[in-house]
Design a protein around this motif. Structure first.
Motif, PDB file in Angstrom:
ATOM      1  N   LEU A  43      -3.649 -10.368 -55.118  1.00 40.91           N
ATOM      2  CA  LEU A  43      -4.166 -10.839 -53.828  1.00 40.91           C
ATOM      3  C   LEU A  43      -3.047 -11.095 -52.822  1.00 40.91           C
ATOM      4  O   LEU A  43      -3.201 -10.837 -51.632  1.00 40.91           O
ATOM      5  N   HIS A  44      -1.909 -11.554 -53.298  1.00 41.27           N
ATOM      6  CA  HIS A  44      -0.777 -11.858 -52.414  1.00 41.27           C
ATOM      7  C   HIS A  44      -0.199 -10.612 -51.735  1.00 41.27           C
ATOM      8  O   HIS A  44       0.503 -10.709 -50.744  1.00 41.27           O
ATOM      9  N   LYS A  45      -0.522  -9.413 -52.229  1.00 37.92           N
ATOM     10  CA  LYS A  45      -0.001  -8.176 -51.658  1.00 37.92           C
ATOM     11  C   LYS A  45      -0.788  -7.699 -50.432  1.00 37.92           C
ATOM     12  O   LYS A  45      -0.357  -6.783 -49.750  1.00 37.92           O
ATOM     13  N   TYR A  46      -1.947  -8.313 -50.209  1.00 45.01           N
ATOM     14  CA  TYR A  46      -2.818  -7.895 -49.103  1.00 45.01           C
ATOM     15  C   TYR A  46      -2.564  -8.745 -47.867  1.00 45.01           C
ATOM     16  O   TYR A  46      -2.129  -9.890 -47.953  1.00 45.01           O
ATOM     17  N   GLY A  47      -2.896  -8.180 -46.687  1.00 41.86           N
ATOM     18  CA  GLY A  47      -2.838  -8.935 -45.443  1.00 41.86           C
ATOM     19  C   GLY A  47      -3.946  -9.971 -45.415  1.00 41.86           C
ATOM     20  O   GLY A  47      -4.891  -9.931 -46.219  1.00 41.86           O
ATOM     21  N   ALA A  57     -11.540 -10.748 -46.908  1.00 44.43           N
ATOM     22  CA  ALA A  57     -12.679  -9.904 -47.294  1.00 44.43           C
ATOM     23  C   ALA A  57     -12.832  -9.867 -48.812  1.00 44.43           C
ATOM     24  O   ALA A  57     -13.955  -9.944 -49.335  1.00 44.43           O
ATOM     25  N   LEU A  58     -11.718  -9.760 -49.529  1.00 50.52           N
ATOM     26  CA  LEU A  58     -11.787  -9.723 -50.984  1.00 50.52           C
ATOM     27  C   LEU A  58     -12.331 -11.028 -51.552  1.00 50.52           C
ATOM     28  O   LEU A  58     -13.165 -11.022 -52.468  1.00 50.52           O
TER      29      LEU A  58
END
Length: 186
Positions: A46-50, A56-57
């Motif tokens: 999760l930390h890799k996403y903006g 949204a996730l």
């Protein structure tokens, strides 16, 4: 739209009230599906996403199967109604955005005196055709009083990309040479 009339089009107003909840439907379906597609990476990566994708996730986990199936059923209904529009017209013309474009970095805009988030506003008129799968094309059609582009969205029925592209090209040839000159000078 007068340019289309000059090109021989007959303008007809059509009822699109069936699309009133298309945006909410799009969000339900897209959010549920993005959660499914990324389920193997979630939550460990999760930390890799903006921030927007991460939100949204996370929210995808709260959509029930019942909500998702209801949204899919509503999608079918909206698609059927959208197809019926093309019993009357060959091409549907709508604004691309309900308000003039915002400057980069603005997070809110005003619609009918109410504050609205820019993201939802910017997809509110285009998401209908993401939902129905009908081909759509956005063309510039002018500049706002602040010099930002104004867009015209053209839509055709399923499998009529040929008609859509011809209409877009005809409009571009007939109406956009001055705009393109102005844009080149910016």
């Amino acid at each position: 739209l007068k340019e289309f009339e000059q090109l021989g089009a007959i303008l007809i107003e059509v009822d699109t009230s069936f699309a009133y909840d298309a945006l909410a439907n799009c969000f339900t379906i897209a959010t549920a599906e993005v959660g499914y597609v990324h389920k193997n990476a979630f939550p460990d990566s999760l930390h890799k996403y903006g921030d927007d994708v991460r939100e949204a996730l996370i929210s995808s986990q709260s959509i029930s199967s019942s909500q998702y199936i209801d949204a899919l059923m509503k999608q079918k209904e909206i698609t059927t109604n959208a197809k019926c529009v093309f019993d009357t017209v060959d091409i549907l013309a709508t604004p691309t955005l309900p308000v003039p474009a915002t400057k980069i970095g603005e997070l809110t805009t005003i619609i009918d005196g109410q504050e609205a988030d820019v993201f939802s506003t910017m997809i509110s008129l285009t998401c209908l055709f993401d939902l129905t799968g009908q081909p759509a094309l956005s063309l510039p059609c002018g500049l706002s009083s602040s010099g930002l582009p104004v867009g015209l969205q053209l839509v055709a029925n399923h499998n009529r990309e040929d008609l859509l592209i011809r209409a877009g090209f005809s409009f571009e040839e007939a109406a956009l040479s001055d705009l393109y000159r102005k844009r080149a000078m910016l």
